[in-house]
Motif scaffolding. Structure first.
Motif, PDB file in Angstrom:
ATOM      1  N   ILE A  27      -3.162  43.531  -9.394  1.00  0.00           N
ATOM      2  CA  ILE A  27      -2.126  44.445  -8.929  1.00  0.00           C
ATOM      3  C   ILE A  27      -1.934  44.180  -7.441  1.00  0.00           C
ATOM      4  O   ILE A  27      -2.884  44.271  -6.663  1.00  0.00           O
ATOM      5  N   LEU A  28      -0.703  43.836  -7.068  1.00  0.00           N
ATOM      6  CA  LEU A  28      -0.355  43.638  -5.665  1.00  0.00           C
ATOM      7  C   LEU A  28       0.214  44.952  -5.153  1.00  0.00           C
ATOM      8  O   LEU A  28       1.221  45.443  -5.672  1.00  0.00           O
ATOM      9  N   LEU A  29      -0.447  45.537  -4.166  1.00  0.00           N
ATOM     10  CA  LEU A  29       0.006  46.782  -3.553  1.00  0.00           C
ATOM     11  C   LEU A  29       0.521  46.487  -2.157  1.00  0.00           C
ATOM     12  O   LEU A  29      -0.210  45.959  -1.324  1.00  0.00           O
ATOM     13  N   GLU A  30       1.782  46.820  -1.914  1.00  0.00           N
ATOM     14  CA  GLU A  30       2.386  46.682  -0.591  1.00  0.00           C
ATOM     15  C   GLU A  30       2.696  48.102  -0.130  1.00  0.00           C
ATOM     16  O   GLU A  30       3.677  48.700  -0.566  1.00  0.00           O
ATOM     17  N   VAL A  31       1.830  48.638   0.710  1.00  0.00           N
ATOM     18  CA  VAL A  31       1.868  50.059   1.063  1.00  0.00           C
ATOM     19  C   VAL A  31       2.923  50.299   2.142  1.00  0.00           C
ATOM     20  O   VAL A  31       2.881  49.704   3.217  1.00  0.00           O
ATOM     21  N   LYS A  32       3.851  51.208   1.843  1.00  0.00           N
ATOM     22  CA  LYS A  32       4.964  51.513   2.749  1.00  0.00           C
ATOM     23  C   LYS A  32       4.677  52.736   3.617  1.00  0.00           C
ATOM     24  O   LYS A  32       5.053  52.770   4.778  1.00  0.00           O
ATOM     25  N   SER A  33       4.068  53.765   3.036  1.00  0.00           N
ATOM     26  CA  SER A  33       3.779  54.975   3.814  1.00  0.00           C
ATOM     27  C   SER A  33       2.672  55.775   3.148  1.00  0.00           C
ATOM     28  O   SER A  33       2.327  55.545   1.991  1.00  0.00           O
ATOM     29  N   PHE A  34       2.138  56.711   3.921  1.00  0.00           N
ATOM     30  CA  PHE A  34       1.088  57.601   3.429  1.00  0.00           C
ATOM     31  C   PHE A  34       1.365  58.994   3.974  1.00  0.00           C
ATOM     32  O   PHE A  34       1.637  59.148   5.169  1.00  0.00           O
ATOM     33  N   ASP A  35       1.339  59.989   3.101  1.00  0.00           N
ATOM     34  CA  ASP A  35       1.548  61.381   3.498  1.00  0.00           C
ATOM     35  C   ASP A  35       0.305  62.182   3.132  1.00  0.00           C
ATOM     36  O   ASP A  35      -0.078  62.224   1.965  1.00  0.00           O
ATOM     37  N   ARG A  36      -0.285  62.792   4.130  1.00  0.00           N
ATOM     38  CA  ARG A  36      -1.449  63.646   3.874  1.00  0.00           C
ATOM     39  C   ARG A  36      -0.948  65.009   3.389  1.00  0.00           C
ATOM     40  O   ARG A  36      -0.074  65.612   3.978  1.00  0.00           O
ATOM     41  N   GLN A  37      -1.484  65.459   2.265  1.00  0.00           N
ATOM     42  CA  GLN A  37      -1.193  66.773   1.686  1.00  0.00           C
ATOM     43  C   GLN A  37       0.315  67.022   1.522  1.00  0.00           C
ATOM     44  O   GLN A  37       0.865  68.034   1.940  1.00  0.00           O
TER      45      GLN A  37
END
Length: 145
Positions: A27-37
């Motif tokens: 699985i190739l994951l290209e992470v764009k953003s992360f939102d906490r809670q």
């Protein structure tokens, strides 16, 4: 009058479902953003937004024909949190489950780094071909200026 065109946010990929992808070769994951809670109907959750490319079988990997999901939400607790530091980057992983710490709880899904370097090489080659094709298409697009 000039058009003020904007790109839709890449949120068309649905939600990542680990059980549907267990056993994937890579699985190739290209992470764009992360939102906490991030607020959700089931209460706040850590959430990652990623382009997810799934090579379900060795044949998919060999042929370069993965399932591609742009803008997929990943909200499973451990899976999302592990992606927080990867925003703007990419990784090649597989999925696994580990026993829950609390008695009676479901096993937790976790990412495992893909350790087979031949598999990683094929995934990277796929991504490079994809990116080159995209650049070629943009360069070949008509210029109306």
């Amino acid at each position: 009058m000039a058009l003020n065109l904007k790109t839709l946010p890449q949120a068309n990929g649905g939600w990542f479902k680990p059980a549907e992808n267990k056993g994937a070769v890579a699985i190739l994951l290209e992470v764009k953003s992360f939102d906490r809670q991030r607020p959700t109907p089931n209460g706040p959750k850590d959430s990652a937004l990623a382009d997810v490319t799934i090579f379900g079988t060795q044949a998919d990997l060999d042929a370069g024909t993965p399932a591609v999901h742009q803008g997929m939400r990943i909200e499973q607790t451990v899976l999302a949190r592990d992606l927080e530091t990867l925003v703007g980057g990419a990784t090649v992983v597989t999925l696994d489950q580990v026993p829950a710490k609390k008695p009676g709880a479901y096993p937790a899904w976790v990412w495992r780094a893909q350790t087979d370097q031949a598999v990683v090489k094929k995934v990277v080659e796929y991504a490079e071909r994809r990116d080159a094709a995209m650049e070629e298409a943009v360069a070949a697009a008509p210029d109306f200026d």
